[in-house]
Every structure is written in structure tokens, then in C-alpha cells.
Design a protein around this motif. Structure first.
Motif, short mmCIF file in Angstrom:
data_model
loop_
_atom_site.label_atom_id
_atom_site.label_comp_id
_atom_site.label_asym_id
_atom_site.label_seq_id
_atom_site.Cartn_x
_atom_site.Cartn_y
_atom_site.Cartn_z
N TRP A 101 0.64 -0.98 -0.34
CA TRP A 101 0.01 0.20 0.01
C TRP A 101 0.80 1.24 -0.33
N HIS A 102 1.26 2.32 -1.05
CA HIS A 102 1.65 3.49 -1.08
C HIS A 102 0.89 4.27 -0.37
N ILE A 103 1.62 5.28 -0.06
CA ILE A 103 1.26 6.97 0.53
C ILE A 103 1.98 7.29 -0.33
N GLY A 104 2.00 8.73 -1.03
CA GLY A 104 2.07 8.69 -1.79
C GLY A 104 1.75 10.23 -2.98
N GLN A 105 2.88 10.79 -3.97
CA GLN A 105 1.50 11.17 -4.87
C GLN A 105 1.90 10.69 -6.41
N VAL A 106 1.27 10.67 -7.09
CA VAL A 106 1.39 10.65 -8.40
C VAL A 106 2.32 10.41 -9.06
N PHE A 107 3.61 11.54 -9.06
CA PHE A 107 4.46 11.56 -9.96
C PHE A 107 6.08 10.84 -8.48
N GLU A 108 5.53 10.42 -6.92
CA GLU A 108 6.67 9.53 -6.93
C GLU A 108 6.36 8.16 -7.04
N GLU A 109 5.51 7.61 -7.44
CA GLU A 109 5.69 6.06 -8.37
C GLU A 109 7.08 5.89 -8.77
N GLU A 110 7.33 6.39 -9.31
CA GLU A 110 8.98 6.25 -9.68
C GLU A 110 9.40 5.46 -8.69
N PHE A 111 9.37 5.48 -7.76
CA PHE A 111 9.83 5.58 -6.88
C PHE A 111 10.12 3.21 -6.84
N PHE A 112 8.83 3.14 -7.51
CA PHE A 112 8.43 1.63 -7.99
C PHE A 112 9.20 1.04 -9.37
N GLN A 113 9.99 1.75 -10.00
CA GLN A 113 10.32 1.40 -11.04
C GLN A 113 11.21 0.49 -10.91
N PRO A 114 11.69 -1.08 -11.17
CA PRO A 114 12.91 -2.08 -10.66
C PRO A 114 13.95 -1.59 -10.76
N MET A 115 14.76 -2.12 -10.20
CA MET A 115 16.23 -1.65 -10.04
C MET A 115 17.19 -2.81 -10.43
N SER A 116 18.00 -2.70 -12.10
CA SER A 116 18.47 -3.41 -12.68
C SER A 116 19.83 -4.04 -12.39
N LEU A 117 20.36 -3.27 -10.88
CA LEU A 117 21.13 -3.79 -10.40
C LEU A 117 21.57 -5.03 -9.27
N LEU A 118 19.55 -5.28 -8.84
CA LEU A 118 19.58 -6.61 -8.13
C LEU A 118 18.94 -7.68 -9.37
N GLU A 119 19.86 -8.83 -8.50
CA GLU A 119 19.52 -10.04 -9.79
C GLU A 119 18.06 -10.77 -8.85
N ASP A 120 17.72 -10.44 -8.63
CA ASP A 120 16.24 -10.95 -8.06
C ASP A 120 15.55 -10.79 -7.27
N PRO A 121 14.59 -9.38 -8.04
CA PRO A 121 14.17 -7.92 -6.79
C PRO A 121 12.65 -8.93 -7.00
N VAL A 122 12.53 -8.57 -5.06
CA VAL A 122 10.94 -8.96 -5.15
C VAL A 122 9.80 -8.02 -6.41
N ALA A 123 8.78 -9.11 -6.66
CA ALA A 123 7.44 -8.48 -7.73
C ALA A 123 7.05 -7.93 -6.85
N VAL A 124 7.03 -6.80 -6.99
CA VAL A 124 6.49 -5.46 -6.00
C VAL A 124 4.81 -5.20 -7.21
N THR A 125 3.64 -4.95 -6.01
CA THR A 125 2.31 -4.76 -5.95
C THR A 125 1.87 -3.61 -5.24
N LEU A 126 1.19 -2.31 -6.66
CA LEU A 126 0.59 -1.44 -5.56
C LEU A 126 -0.42 -2.13 -5.08
N VAL A 127 -1.14 -2.65 -4.21
CA VAL A 127 -2.61 -3.21 -3.50
C VAL A 127 -3.47 -1.62 -2.61
N PRO A 128 -4.60 -1.78 -3.00
CA PRO A 128 -5.07 -1.33 -1.23
C PRO A 128 -4.43 -1.73 -0.13
N LEU A 129 -4.71 -0.63 0.60
CA LEU A 129 -3.96 -0.96 2.19
C LEU A 129 -5.05 -3.05 2.67
N GLU A 130 -6.40 -3.03 2.59
CA GLU A 130 -7.30 -4.38 2.71
C GLU A 130 -6.22 -5.63 2.44
#
Length: 290
Positions: A101-130
Motif C-alpha cells: 500500500w503506497h502513500i504518496g503523490q502520483v509522480f512519486e510512483e517512479e519509486f517502484f520502477q525496477p532496479m536493474s542492479l538486483l539479480e532477483d528482486p521481489v515482484a512488488v505490486t501496489l494494492v489497497p490497504l486491505e
């Protein structure tokens, strides 16, 4: 005792690198401070290295684009280390789960763009709080609203045992003449309510580790030859002292009103008393970075 100086040049020869805060030191959230930019350009011209160390929740490339628009040119620094990059790495390593669950403004969603330097990153999905396994706060949706508006959601999150990843530990910043709330204010509220908040920006160690790595790519420098500069006594100065760095406190920033009516001329006695109350002793202080 903290030495009050008029120009960075009075002490800059003692250091091979600077870790410099952005907001309140290099710009005011709207435009760059010309004297601060000139000071960095002059320092680099003598061979010194400059790493901009910021609690911005953005990736460093996004920060570079933003400060260019403000008027901070590329020749004023060598590298950028952001709280956002430090926090993003922790998130993609699974610090707060996969469903976020993300709290922030729309332009801050760049935070969730993948990081290429990690070999096996967690697959993050934005969902409602519930549906969430964890919370990421890059900033309040409305930076002028009291953080207390999140109390109902935080009560629910606390009962679920969700961890909160704070991408920017700053409590407030001044955008021009307007003071705004930051992600740190929400994280502090969640912690006060009994929730668990994870921090990756100043004053916490991860961002300093990142800054050292960014500096090492440019030039290896011993900690004793690094000066940390900032206007946040509880972030920039506290964190740097905790890491063993020398510090330069900017009095004309967040705490300017504590030192008299003229930010350009801080009252020495009031500064000394205020620093004693904070139980911190920066190496030096200056009204504005120049």
C-alpha cells in the motif's frame, strides 16, 4: 565548540569531499541558491568531490532532472545519493513484502520502477490497504494536511502487523515560503501508535553507506576527510555525527527563526544555547552555504 564561519572556503581545504544536503542548502524547493552553487563549483575546481546526499524519495536520476530545473547544474556535483534509492533497494529485497500500500503523490510512483542492479528482486505490486503486506510512504498525498488524517488507516495497519517503509525521514521542508509535511512525519505517527517503521535516509546509516559507495566510484576518500553539510539538525547533523563525520550546520534553513530576526546574521549566543539544547555540537556553522 562550534565555529561560526562566513564562507565554506575558510575550512574547505581540510576536506577532500563534501556530503551536501539539497533542500535548504542548495535550493528551496523552487529555485537554486546561486551562492551555494558557486561554492560547489569552486570547491570542485580545486579537486574536491561533491556528493549530494538527500532524503528525497526519488531515484537519483529523477533528482538530477529536478535540480537541473531549479538551476543546480551538473558541474556543481559529482554524484547523488538519495534516501529513495536506499529505500528502494530494501523494498525490492522484500523488507515489507510483495503487496504494497503506497502513500504518496502520483509522480512519486517512479519509486517502484525496477532496479536493474538486483539479480532477483521481489515482484512488488501496489494494492489497497486491505490487501497489503506492507506500507511504503514516499510522502503524504497532501503535504499541507495534518499527518493525523492517516490515523484510522494506521490503526488498521498496526493491527495487521504491517511494517512501514519510510522513503524520506524528513518531518518537514520549506518549499519557498510554504512549510510542507514529509514522509517522516507519517512514519513518526505510525511509530508513536505502536507500528514498526523502517528508515533508510538521514540520520540512519544506510544512506551514508550509499553515499560512501557513490563517492568511491569517483575517488576513494577517508571518512576523516569528508565534511557533511546540512540544515536539518535531527537528520543531516545528527546522522553525520553518528557516522563520525565533521559537520557544517546551515543556520538559515529549517531552524532559522531560532537564531534571531535576520537569517543572514545568526545570533551567536542563541545559536550556542540552541545547540546545547539539542545536545549536538557541529564542527562549524554558517548562515547560508556560500
Amino acid at each position: 565548540m562550534t565555529r561560526l564561519i562566513q564562507s565554506l572556503s575558510e575550512i574547505s581545504a581540510d576536506y577532500d569531499a563534501l556530503f551536501v544536503d539539497l533542500w535548504g542548502c542548495m535550493h528551496n524547493g523552487v529555485t537554486a541558491f546561486p551562492e551555494a552553487v558557486a561554492a560547489m563549483q569552486t570547491y570542485r575546481a580545486t579537486g574536491g568531490k561533491v556528493v549530494l546526499v538527500t532524503n528525497s524519495p526519488r531515484p537519483w536520476r529523477s533528482v538530477a532532472r529536478q535540480i537541473a530545473e531549479f538551476g543546480v547544474p551538473e558541474d556543481a556535483y559529482d554524484a547523488i545519493a538519495t534516501s529513495g534509492d536506499s529505500a528502494r533497494m530494501a523494498m525490492f529485497l522484500g523488507a515489507v513484502g510483495e503487496r504494497i500500500w503506497h502513500i504518496g503523490q502520483v509522480f512519486e510512483e517512479e519509486f517502484f520502477q525496477p532496479m536493474s542492479l538486483l539479480e532477483d528482486p521481489v515482484a512488488v505490486t501496489l494494492v489497497p490497504l486491505e490487501e497489503a503486506e506492507g506500507i511504503v510512504v514516499s510522502g503524504p498525498e497532501d503535504p499541507l494536511a495534518d499527518p493525523e488524517v492517516y490515523r484510522p488507516q494506521f490503526l488498521y495497519a498496526r493491527e495487521k502487523g504491517l511494517k512501514l517503509l519510510c522513503a524520506n525521514p524528513d518531518i518537514v521542508v520549506d518549499r519557498g515560503e510554504v512549510r510542507e509535511w514529509c514522509a517522516g512525519a507519517l512514519a513518526a505517527l505510525y511509530t508513536d501508535m505502536g507500528g514498526e517503521s523502517l528508515y533508510f535516509g538521514k540520520p540512519h546509516p544506510p544512506i551514508y553507506d550509499l553515499a560512501r559507495r557513490r563517492l568511491a566510484r569517483v575517488s576513494p576518500v577517508e571518512d576523516s576527510r569528508i565534511l557533511c553539510i546540512g540544515d536539518g539538525i535531527g537528520t543531516d547533523i545528527l546522522g553525520a555525527i553518528g557516522e563520525g563525520f565533521d559537520t557544517l550546520f546551515i543556520t538559515g534553513g529549517l531552524a532559522a527563526k531560532e537564531f534571531g530576526t535576520d537569517p543572514a546574521t545568526p545570533d551567536r549566543a542563541r545559536l550556542r544555547e540552541w545547540l546545547a539544547e539539542q545536545n549536538l555540537s557541529p564542527t562549524a556553522a554558517i548562515s547560508f552555504l556560500r
